[in-house]
Design a protein around this motif. Structure first.
Motif, mmCIF file in Angstrom:
data_model
loop_
_atom_site.group_PDB
_atom_site.id
_atom_site.type_symbol
_atom_site.label_atom_id
_atom_site.label_comp_id
_atom_site.label_asym_id
_atom_site.label_seq_id
_atom_site.Cartn_x
_atom_site.Cartn_y
_atom_site.Cartn_z
ATOM 1 N N VAL A 152 1.015 -1.054 -0.427
ATOM 2 C CA VAL A 152 -0.176 0.131 0.350
ATOM 3 C C VAL A 152 0.921 1.144 -0.086
ATOM 4 C CG1 VAL A 152 -1.720 1.288 1.375
ATOM 5 C CG2 VAL A 152 -2.351 -1.513 1.081
ATOM 6 N N THR B 55 10.203 -14.200 9.749
ATOM 7 C CA THR B 55 10.080 -12.543 10.294
ATOM 8 C C THR B 55 10.707 -12.192 10.858
ATOM 9 O OG1 THR B 55 7.795 -13.081 10.466
ATOM 10 C CG2 THR B 55 7.804 -11.402 11.132
ATOM 11 N N ARG C 187 12.926 9.530 8.784
ATOM 12 C CA ARG C 187 11.790 9.267 9.314
ATOM 13 C C ARG C 187 10.629 8.111 8.517
ATOM 14 N NH1 ARG C 187 7.759 12.952 13.053
ATOM 15 N NH2 ARG C 187 5.594 11.088 14.027
ATOM 16 N N THR D 198 8.969 4.700 7.365
ATOM 17 C CA THR D 198 7.612 4.846 7.265
ATOM 18 C C THR D 198 7.765 3.766 5.921
ATOM 19 O OG1 THR D 198 7.204 6.813 8.451
ATOM 20 C CG2 THR D 198 5.266 5.562 6.782
ATOM 21 N N ARG E 248 7.590 -4.228 5.029
ATOM 22 C CA ARG E 248 7.832 -4.826 5.783
ATOM 23 C C ARG E 248 5.917 -5.253 5.690
ATOM 24 N NH1 ARG E 248 9.289 -5.622 11.802
ATOM 25 N NH2 ARG E 248 7.283 -4.130 12.058
ATOM 26 N N ARG E 249 5.431 -4.687 5.668
ATOM 27 C CA ARG E 249 3.924 -5.309 6.178
ATOM 28 C C ARG E 249 3.451 -5.567 4.952
ATOM 29 N NH1 ARG E 249 3.059 -0.187 9.015
ATOM 30 N NH2 ARG E 249 2.427 0.807 7.407
ATOM 31 N N LEU F 111 5.432 -9.730 4.941
ATOM 32 C CA LEU F 111 4.108 -10.775 5.865
ATOM 33 C C LEU F 111 2.438 -10.415 5.150
ATOM 34 C CD1 LEU F 111 6.082 -9.051 8.914
ATOM 35 C CD2 LEU F 111 6.416 -10.854 8.178
ATOM 36 N N VAL G 119 -5.815 1.812 4.116
ATOM 37 C CA VAL G 119 -5.269 0.200 5.182
ATOM 38 C C VAL G 119 -6.016 0.544 5.787
ATOM 39 C CG1 VAL G 119 -3.522 0.215 6.756
ATOM 40 C CG2 VAL G 119 -3.148 1.477 5.096
ATOM 41 N N PRO G 120 -6.517 -1.123 6.189
ATOM 42 C CA PRO G 120 -7.697 -2.072 6.969
ATOM 43 C C PRO G 120 -7.600 -2.020 8.405
ATOM 44 C CG PRO G 120 -6.287 -3.473 6.003
ATOM 45 C CD PRO G 120 -6.087 -2.222 5.121
ATOM 46 N N LEU H 232 -7.209 7.444 4.197
ATOM 47 C CA LEU H 232 -6.221 6.363 3.844
ATOM 48 C C LEU H 232 -6.168 4.991 4.596
ATOM 49 C CD1 LEU H 232 -2.614 8.880 5.003
ATOM 50 C CD2 LEU H 232 -3.953 8.175 2.830
ATOM 51 N N GLN I 136 -4.680 -4.982 9.998
ATOM 52 C CA GLN I 136 -3.174 -4.079 9.444
ATOM 53 C C GLN I 136 -2.564 -3.376 10.876
ATOM 54 O OE1 GLN I 136 -0.959 -2.634 6.098
ATOM 55 N NE2 GLN I 136 -2.655 -3.575 4.198
ATOM 56 N N ASP J 155 1.180 -3.401 15.158
ATOM 57 C CA ASP J 155 1.196 -4.179 13.945
ATOM 58 C C ASP J 155 1.248 -5.040 13.394
ATOM 59 O OD1 ASP J 155 2.684 -4.579 11.237
ATOM 60 O OD2 ASP J 155 4.366 -3.183 11.415
ATOM 61 N N ALA K 140 3.419 -7.319 11.767
ATOM 62 C CA ALA K 140 4.788 -8.277 12.723
ATOM 63 C C ALA K 140 5.048 -8.148 13.584
ATOM 64 C CB ALA K 140 5.110 -6.812 12.744
ATOM 65 N N SER L 290 0.477 9.308 12.889
ATOM 66 C CA SER L 290 1.651 9.713 12.922
ATOM 67 C C SER L 290 2.552 8.017 12.906
ATOM 68 C CB SER L 290 1.941 10.117 13.915
ATOM 69 O OG SER L 290 3.374 11.155 14.242
ATOM 70 N N ARG L 291 2.279 7.504 13.818
ATOM 71 C CA ARG L 291 3.458 6.520 13.911
ATOM 72 C C ARG L 291 2.896 5.684 12.850
ATOM 73 N NH1 ARG L 291 2.092 4.294 19.811
ATOM 74 N NH2 ARG L 291 3.077 5.865 20.996
ATOM 75 N N ILE L 292 1.698 5.316 11.817
ATOM 76 C CA ILE L 292 1.506 4.399 10.800
ATOM 77 C C ILE L 292 2.418 5.836 9.697
ATOM 78 C CG2 ILE L 292 -0.575 3.423 8.932
ATOM 79 C CD1 ILE L 292 -1.459 2.717 12.247
ATOM 80 N N THR L 293 1.577 6.684 9.462
ATOM 81 C CA THR L 293 1.990 7.536 8.422
ATOM 82 C C THR L 293 3.784 7.697 7.966
ATOM 83 O OG1 THR L 293 0.622 9.057 8.763
ATOM 84 C CG2 THR L 293 -0.476 7.863 7.926
ATOM 85 N N GLY L 294 4.058 8.197 9.562
ATOM 86 C CA GLY L 294 5.744 8.594 9.719
ATOM 87 C C GLY L 294 4.958 10.468 9.401
ATOM 88 N N GLU L 295 4.231 10.895 9.451
ATOM 89 C CA GLU L 295 4.243 12.301 9.174
ATOM 90 C C GLU L 295 2.949 12.944 10.559
ATOM 91 O OE1 GLU L 295 2.256 12.280 5.995
ATOM 92 O OE2 GLU L 295 3.516 12.264 4.745
ATOM 93 N N GLY L 296 3.422 14.200 10.477
ATOM 94 C CA GLY L 296 2.763 14.826 11.728
ATOM 95 C C GLY L 296 1.395 14.432 11.370
#
Lengths: 397, 440
Positions: A311, A337, A351, A355, A361-362, A365, B41-42, B74, B105, B127, B130, B160-166
């Motif tokens: 994605v 993994t 950053r 990302t 990686r997602r 997997l 992203v689901p 998103l 995901q 995640d 993972a 932010s944690r998923i997209t890497g953006e603020g």
């Protein structure tokens, strides 16, 4: 009061009706046909025909318009005589070019002679046979010039085709007839064996002509040294190219029977391993089937399987990042993994790179399911995979 | 026939080559992937657990978090009915296989508690594929009236944690609220959450107000008001809703103000006679200086994030185009060259793009281009789109769209910088001139 109008109207209607239906316009097509046709062609043809034929030439001159539509009206001319007369006019037109060469006065005799020579053939059959006139006209023109030559030509064309087929036949006819099917059957099971498989790889390279240049430069050097270490190397080289099909089956049997050449056998295995280019002594793992290289179809299938789960957020900074991921694979097609690692990345800050790595990686997997559909017999070819995720073609900016 | 036969034979000869394995690779198998998929992203977002006194508030907070995330286009929330396992305790271990089975995901778990008039919200992000936690769990607390901000905070962290953006969910927008018919429309300043919630009015409708702009810290708003009879720039303190007119403005009319990146000064346009130029003002001293000079109409200045350059619109070339020049002045460089007229440029908080309004062939567009004018991309098209403003993370653009006709009204819309996810922003009345404030 309106009586006058009615009378006037009735009179006008009567006049119009008389004009339209009263036969005012009577057709006189005859003079139209006579005027042009008879006058123009008659002068030339009369001069030509007067000396050779009776005074009926005027009637013959009327015929020329008929020969203009020669194919259809031709059966109409009752007498054979008028027909030869119309034929010369078209021919002299084609023959007129030679006329200017001679003076105008002698033209009369010369064209006659020329016309007789050239047209001699057609007029002669005409008087002899009446009925075939129509069919003979197309015949005489092509016959003397075109017909004789093309007739022999199609024959050689027909001869060429079998020649070409014969040139191609040798390949399928000779090999597949007797032996090819058997060696092909032998190749399929050979894929399971490591040695035979390796030989199968080399012949696949051989037709690409990449092997030939290697052999040629190798010859000058071994000329001096091959003797002291003669057999193992030449065995591998020769066995690789010419003996891939016939030798593999018989060789394994005599070698185990002859115990002394164990060193040779190991040397051959080492040589074959080196020939594979897979690292020789380091790679060979006894339980890992190396198999032939991955085909483009197998690689594409794996690529499609992974990219269907990749994605891409085209508006994010991560869309500017190209990341390469390395991972170890299990023979079942599943990813180890913990082995997934980022090998390289470019195009963004830390950053954005992280990302992009997580998204890749997602993808790996997520789409593996019970394992990617990879050929287990070629596990040695994909036990380690490196994937480069490049979204440059997808990003918006 | 002969050629056909030869062609068929040639193809037959190529078949073995095509079917042959590719050249043996040295080392690992290497694959290049250049095409992915563009889809939400689901994510699995079970209702936050009530850990005491939350009641329905836990549900509402969960819903706001979900609306924030899915509203970006998103993410896609997996329906609760598809869940295999349930989250009854914030501390219970995660059954990754269950969430993996429904193709989630990411998994977001949370808990809400209310005690002593304060609301506490904590969450964790996992995640799923993972099998690890993505970041560490966090907890926020606020008064009961601030529960929406808590939800926005959680959503910002997840985003932010998923997209890497603020994120940009915990932010506000100041705009001009419009009511009444077109020929007698009342306008007043209003402020709201980014999603249209919590609308508050900052001025009354006694005078026309235009073009409000947030200060970089979000504590002040500058805007143009006709309260004094002619357009003048005012500064409003958001905290106490007190405003004052800025002194010593050059020209007969001053408008289109915008704060400097440090918030201590502003750029604005002033008209003297038929000429309009750009000026800079130090807010504390009121001292002004001209940035541009000339017969052309130059207005709508906007600073780059680092304050080194400004972008503005000018008709010095004969048509309204965009120019970039040093913040201290100098020779401007034209960056727009397409057909039509370009205006109201706004520099992205990222610094990489410039949003603008474009009028061409009877249509208005909101578009973006790189700072050198390249890669121009029109994101919208309508009867009238104008006044673009960037989200704090530079990912989303909000703008005003006015419908045609005497009964036409103006409303606010947002669109992703990629051109996707165009959607309206709900407001109680008509709205125009939005200005997106910073992340709180």
């Amino acid at each position: 009061m309106h009586t006058g109008h009615y009378i006037s109207g009735a009179g006008h209607l009567a006049l119009i009706g008389w004009v339209l239906f009263g036969g005012v316009f009577s057709s006189e097509p005859d003079p139209v046909e006579v005027r042009e046709v008879s006058i123009l062609s008659e002068e030339e043809f009369a001069a030509l025909t007067e000396r050779s034929q009776p005074p009926e030439s005027t009637q013959d001159i009327d015929a020329p318009p008929v020969p203009e539509a020669e194919p259809e009206p031709s059966p109409e001319p009752p007498a054979p005589e008028p027909e030869p007369a119309p034929e010369p006019p078209p021919q002299p037109e084609a023959v007129t070019p030679p006329e200017p060469e001679t003076a105008p006065e002698p033209v009369a005799p010369e064209p006659q002679a020329d016309a007789q020579d050239d047209v001699a053939a057609p007029p002669q059959p005409d008087p002899e046979i009446d009925a075939p006139e129509v069919s003979e006209r197309p015949v005489p023109r092509p016959v003397p010039r075109v017909a004789p030559e093309p007739l022999p030509e199609p024959e050689p064309e027909a001869e060429v085709a079998p020649d070409v087929a014969e040139a191609i036949e040798p390949e399928p006819s000779d090999t597949p007839a007797d032996e090819p099917q058997e060696p092909q059957e032998a190749q399929a099971p050979e894929a399971a064996a490591s040695e035979i498989v390796t030989e199968a790889e080399e012949p696949s390279r051989a037709p690409d002509a990449s092997v030939r240049p290697r052999v040629r430069p190798a010859r000058p050097t071994p000329v001096a040294e091959p003797d002291p270490e003669p057999e193992p190397e030449p065995d591998t080289q020769t066995a690789a190219a010419p003996e891939p099909e016939s030798e593999p089956a018989p060789e394994p049997e005599p070698e185990p029977q002859q115990t002394p050449p164990e060193d040779l056998g190991s040397g051959i295995e080492d040589a074959l391993a080196e020939a594979l280019g897979g690292g020789g002594t380091t790679d060979p793992q006894p339980d890992v089937p190396v198999g032939p290289p991955m085909t483009s179809g197998e690689r594409d299938a794996f690529r499609v399987a992974v990219q269907s789960c990749w994605v891409v957020d085209v508006g994010s900074q991560a869309a500017n990042v190209t990341v390469t991921i390395g991972m170890d694979m299990q023979q079942s097609g599943q990813v180890v993994t913990d082995s997934i690692e980022r090998l390289s990345a470019s195009g963004g800050d830390a950053r954005a790179i992280e990302t992009a790595f997580q998204a890749a990686r997602r993808a790996i997997l997520r789409c593996q399911g019970d394992g990617y559909d990879l050929p287990s017999e070629k596990y040695g070819q994909w036990d380690r995979i490196e994937i480069t995720f490049d979204p440059s073609g997808m990003r918006v900016r | 026939m002969r050629r056909l036969l030869l062609t068929l034979l040639g193809l037959a000869a190529l078949l073995p080559v095509l079917a042959a394995p590719v050249a043996a690779q040295d080392g690992p198998l290497r694959i290049d992937i250049t095409e992915g998929v563009i889809e939400p992203v689901p994510i699995a977002l079970p209702a936050f657990v009530d850990e005491g006194g939350a009641g329905e508030l836990a549900q509402r907070i969960t819903q706001v978090v979900a609306d924030d995330l899915t509203g970006t286009g998103l993410f896609r929330r997996i329906p609760r009915e598809a869940f295999i396992s349930s989250v009854t305790s914030f501390a219970s271990p995660v059954q990754y296989a269950d969430w993996r089975a429904i193709n989630a995901q990411a998994l977001i778990t949370g808990a809400v508690s209310v005690s002593g008039g304060r609301v506490s919200v904590k969450f964790r992000l996992y995640d799923v594929f993972a099998g690890t936690e993505l970041g560490e769990g966090m907890q926020f607390a606020a008064g009961e009236d601030g529960w929406r901000r808590l939800a926005h905070k959680v959503a910002d962290q997840v985003y932010s944690r998923i997209t890497g953006e603020g994120g940009y969910f915990d932010s506000r927008v100041v705009f001009v609220s419009e009511s009444g018919p077109k020929d007698a429309r009342a306008k007043r300043l209003a402020i709201m959450d980014y999603d249209g919630a919590n609308v508050q009015y900052l001025t009354d409708s006694g005078s026309i107000v235009l073009a409000p702009r947030f200060s970089p810290d979000g504590g002040r708003v500058i805007y143009t008001s006709y309260a004094t009879g002619s357009p003048r720039i005012h500064v409003l303190n958001v905290g106490d809703v007190q405003s004052r007119v800025l002194p010593a403005q050059s020209g007969d009319m001053s408008f289109a103000p915008r704060f400097t990146p440090n918030g201590q000064g502003l750029l604005y346009s002033a008209t003297s006679g038929s000429n309009t130029d750009i000026y800079r003002m130090d807010i504390s001293s009121g001292q002004t200086s001209a940035i541009t000079s000339g017969p052309a109409i130059e207005t709508a200045p906007s600073y780059s994030p680092d304050g080194s350059r400004i972008v503005f619109e000018s008709d010095r070339s004969g048509s309204q185009q965009l120019y970039i020049m040093s913040a201290g002045g100098g020779e401007p460089t034209r960056i727009s060259f397409g057909p039509g007229r370009y205006g109201t440029p706004v520099w992205s908080p990222r610094g990489d793009l410039i949003a603008f309004t474009k009028q061409n062939a009877g249509r208005f567009h909101i578009g973006v281009m790189r700072t050198d004018g390249s890669e121009e991309r029109l994101l919208t098209a309508s009867f009238l789109d104008e006044s673009p403003t960037w989200a704090p993370n530079g990912r989303v653009i909000m703008f005003a769209r006015e419908t045609q006709g005497a009964q036409g009204s103006s409303s606010l819309y947002t669109v992703d910088v990629s051109g996707r996810n165009l959607k309206p922003v709900p407001t109680p009345d008509g709205a125009s001139d939005p200005s997106w404030g910073p992340l709180q």
